[in-house]
Design a protein around this motif. Sequence first.
Motif, mmCIF file in Angstrom:
data_model
loop_
_atom_site.group_PDB
_atom_site.id
_atom_site.type_symbol
_atom_site.label_atom_id
_atom_site.label_comp_id
_atom_site.label_asym_id
_atom_site.label_seq_id
_atom_site.Cartn_x
_atom_site.Cartn_y
_atom_site.Cartn_z
ATOM 1 N N LEU A 37 0.833 -1.210 0.000
ATOM 2 C CA LEU A 37 0.000 0.000 0.000
ATOM 3 C C LEU A 37 0.867 1.258 0.000
ATOM 4 O O LEU A 37 0.488 2.275 -0.593
ATOM 5 C CB LEU A 37 -0.967 -0.021 1.189
ATOM 6 N N ASP A 38 2.043 1.193 0.640
ATOM 7 C CA ASP A 38 2.984 2.330 0.576
ATOM 8 C C ASP A 38 3.292 2.656 -0.894
ATOM 9 O O ASP A 38 3.274 3.818 -1.299
ATOM 10 C CB ASP A 38 4.318 1.985 1.263
ATOM 11 N N ARG A 39 3.595 1.598 -1.664
ATOM 12 C CA ARG A 39 3.947 1.804 -3.076
ATOM 13 C C ARG A 39 2.752 2.336 -3.868
ATOM 14 O O ARG A 39 2.879 3.248 -4.684
ATOM 15 C CB ARG A 39 4.417 0.480 -3.705
ATOM 16 N N LEU A 40 1.559 1.727 -3.625
ATOM 17 C CA LEU A 40 0.380 2.123 -4.403
ATOM 18 C C LEU A 40 -0.012 3.566 -4.092
ATOM 19 O O LEU A 40 -0.293 4.354 -4.999
ATOM 20 C CB LEU A 40 -0.785 1.173 -4.112
ATOM 21 N N THR A 75 2.380 5.903 -5.729
ATOM 22 C CA THR A 75 2.052 6.116 -7.147
ATOM 23 C C THR A 75 0.950 7.154 -7.279
ATOM 24 O O THR A 75 1.026 8.062 -8.115
ATOM 25 C CB THR A 75 1.609 4.772 -7.778
ATOM 26 N N LEU A 76 -0.081 7.019 -6.432
ATOM 27 C CA LEU A 76 -1.186 7.981 -6.506
ATOM 28 C C LEU A 76 -0.718 9.392 -6.130
ATOM 29 O O LEU A 76 -1.180 10.379 -6.704
ATOM 30 C CB LEU A 76 -2.338 7.532 -5.597
ATOM 31 N N ARG A 77 0.200 9.478 -5.175
ATOM 32 C CA ARG A 77 0.727 10.791 -4.787
ATOM 33 C C ARG A 77 1.449 11.427 -5.974
ATOM 34 O O ARG A 77 1.309 12.629 -6.237
ATOM 35 C CB ARG A 77 1.692 10.644 -3.606
ATOM 36 N N ARG A 89 2.876 4.440 -13.377
ATOM 37 C CA ARG A 89 4.192 5.056 -13.138
ATOM 38 C C ARG A 89 4.900 5.368 -14.454
ATOM 39 O O ARG A 89 5.684 6.300 -14.534
ATOM 40 C CB ARG A 89 5.056 4.148 -12.252
ATOM 41 N N LYS A 90 4.595 4.546 -15.498
ATOM 42 C CA LYS A 90 5.260 4.744 -16.776
ATOM 43 C C LYS A 90 4.539 5.749 -17.673
ATOM 44 O O LYS A 90 5.079 6.198 -18.676
ATOM 45 C CB LYS A 90 5.359 3.396 -17.518
ATOM 46 N N ALA A 91 3.255 6.040 -17.321
ATOM 47 C CA ALA A 91 2.421 6.850 -18.226
ATOM 48 C C ALA A 91 3.018 8.239 -18.422
ATOM 49 O O ALA A 91 3.516 8.843 -17.477
ATOM 50 C CB ALA A 91 1.002 6.962 -17.668
ATOM 51 N N ALA A 100 -4.653 6.350 -16.533
ATOM 52 C CA ALA A 100 -3.988 5.386 -15.651
ATOM 53 C C ALA A 100 -4.443 5.577 -14.203
ATOM 54 O O ALA A 100 -4.681 4.609 -13.467
ATOM 55 C CB ALA A 100 -2.472 5.543 -15.762
ATOM 56 N N LYS A 101 -4.600 6.837 -13.798
ATOM 57 C CA LYS A 101 -5.039 7.100 -12.422
ATOM 58 C C LYS A 101 -6.494 6.658 -12.225
ATOM 59 O O LYS A 101 -6.837 6.065 -11.190
ATOM 60 C CB LYS A 101 -4.889 8.599 -12.109
ATOM 61 N N SER A 102 -7.349 6.917 -13.224
ATOM 62 C CA SER A 102 -8.748 6.468 -13.154
ATOM 63 C C SER A 102 -8.829 4.963 -12.961
ATOM 64 O O SER A 102 -9.619 4.463 -12.161
ATOM 65 C CB SER A 102 -9.492 6.800 -14.451
ATOM 66 N N ALA A 103 -8.025 4.238 -13.727
ATOM 67 C CA ALA A 103 -8.062 2.772 -13.665
ATOM 68 C C ALA A 103 -7.570 2.281 -12.304
ATOM 69 O O ALA A 103 -8.165 1.377 -11.707
ATOM 70 C CB ALA A 103 -7.209 2.181 -14.791
ATOM 71 N N LEU A 104 -6.505 2.897 -11.804
ATOM 72 C CA LEU A 104 -5.951 2.455 -10.514
ATOM 73 C C LEU A 104 -6.949 2.737 -9.383
ATOM 74 O O LEU A 104 -7.209 1.877 -8.534
ATOM 75 C CB LEU A 104 -4.617 3.168 -10.272
#
Length: 458
Positions: free
Chosen positions: A320-323, A326-328, A368-370, A379-383
């Motif tokens: 969750l730290d990583r996820l 990514t959102l941050r 992260r690659k987008a 990508a953010k919508s999907a995540l």
Amino acid sequence: MALRLHNTLTRRVEPFAPLDPVAGPTMYLCGPTVYNYVHIGNARGPVVFDVLAALLRRRYGALRYARNITDVDDKINAAAREAGVPISDITERFTAVYLEEMAALGVEPQSLQPKATEHIPQIIAMIERLIERGNAYAAEGHVLFSVGSYPDYGKLSRQSPEDMLAGARVDVAPYKQDPGDFVLWKPSTDDLPGWESPWGRGRPGWHIECSAMAEAHLGDTIDIHAGGVDLQFPHHENEVAQSECAHGGKPFARFWLHNGMLVFGGSKMSKSLGNVERIHTLLERYPGRSEALRYALLSAHYRQPLDWTPALVDQSIRTLDRLYGTLRDLSDVEATPVIPQSIEDMLDDDLNTPQALAEIARLAGEARKAEGADARREAKSALLGAGLALGLLQRAPSEWIEGVTSNDDDARIQGLIDERIAAKAAKDFARADAIRRQLADDGILLEDTPQGVRWKRA
Ligand SMILES: [Zn+2]
């Protein structure tokens, strides 16, 4: 692909459709007996079936979902006697605790939350019907269900009559016509909770409560009945017998869903082994990290056993730290959650949550690659959408990332040190070493002193 669920009745994965597509599906989940703090294993069903409930609401627009509270039980009476307090003190306190804990684990509150003590007239009426139909009999202030009157008895758990007798706690009470008969109503002495009934002052047995509450709120035939696999026999088998006999043979539940148990380092969680992990303790040990407990509960397929270890929780926190990281990094992009079809397909496949969690990790990698505004927004919508389907990733990233204060971290470190002491006492040196290494990785140095273990940051 349409929703497919494993049905314990047929032992097969079957396509699901509600009996009444207009009114929407109905679901019942056996809830807790409220007399103590519950262990984390009790949260697996509510969390897994919360994901299913959200899916059913998306798909059908409506869901009638009842999760009961058992607030009359001999364990409650014993707890009240031991504490020297009225029974209602125990049930009210632990009902509130349970609901708070479920909220901490992200379980949506249910509009239908029936309590056994609020359904005594319905319970008595159902027992009267069973007596009239020849499926139950009164004897010495008790009413018993006559197992021999229902030829389908055993169809859910598929046990032979001999196994069922061996599995049931056989009571050789003289008022039983057959040793397999089970209690629908029992007499109460003056010091115990009781209600007036045609059979004298008494209280219901546990099994009949669920049958009566399901009937009262969801009707004679429900779409899905869920619960832990440990309840399959005798509890669920008895619910089927009571409800189908009371309803003239109409099916009680079309789908039976059973979640597997939590094990702890390979062995069953039990008080005698001293490996019971209470939700209450875990929330204290991992402050601000309850979402990781939910993640961990969804990390194995619901029908499989789940090995609950501190390493599993730690790993879920790091994921969750990583996820959230990514959102941050995408916080400059405005996006609304859109649940990807891939996630819907995985959940449609008998709630394959481990695969869905792997898909979330993959989507985060893509995010992260987008590059470019549109790609990053999509990508953010999907995540966010994938997280939404599982009840994860819906907080502000800063809330997760900064959520742990240094006080909280101190509590976590102390928790690990306590656990290491316990591991050493239990001669589990591998675990004790693993904790020392984990703390060392976090830059924490341990020092054995005459006053006990001290720690400092390197
Ligand atoms: Zn039940």
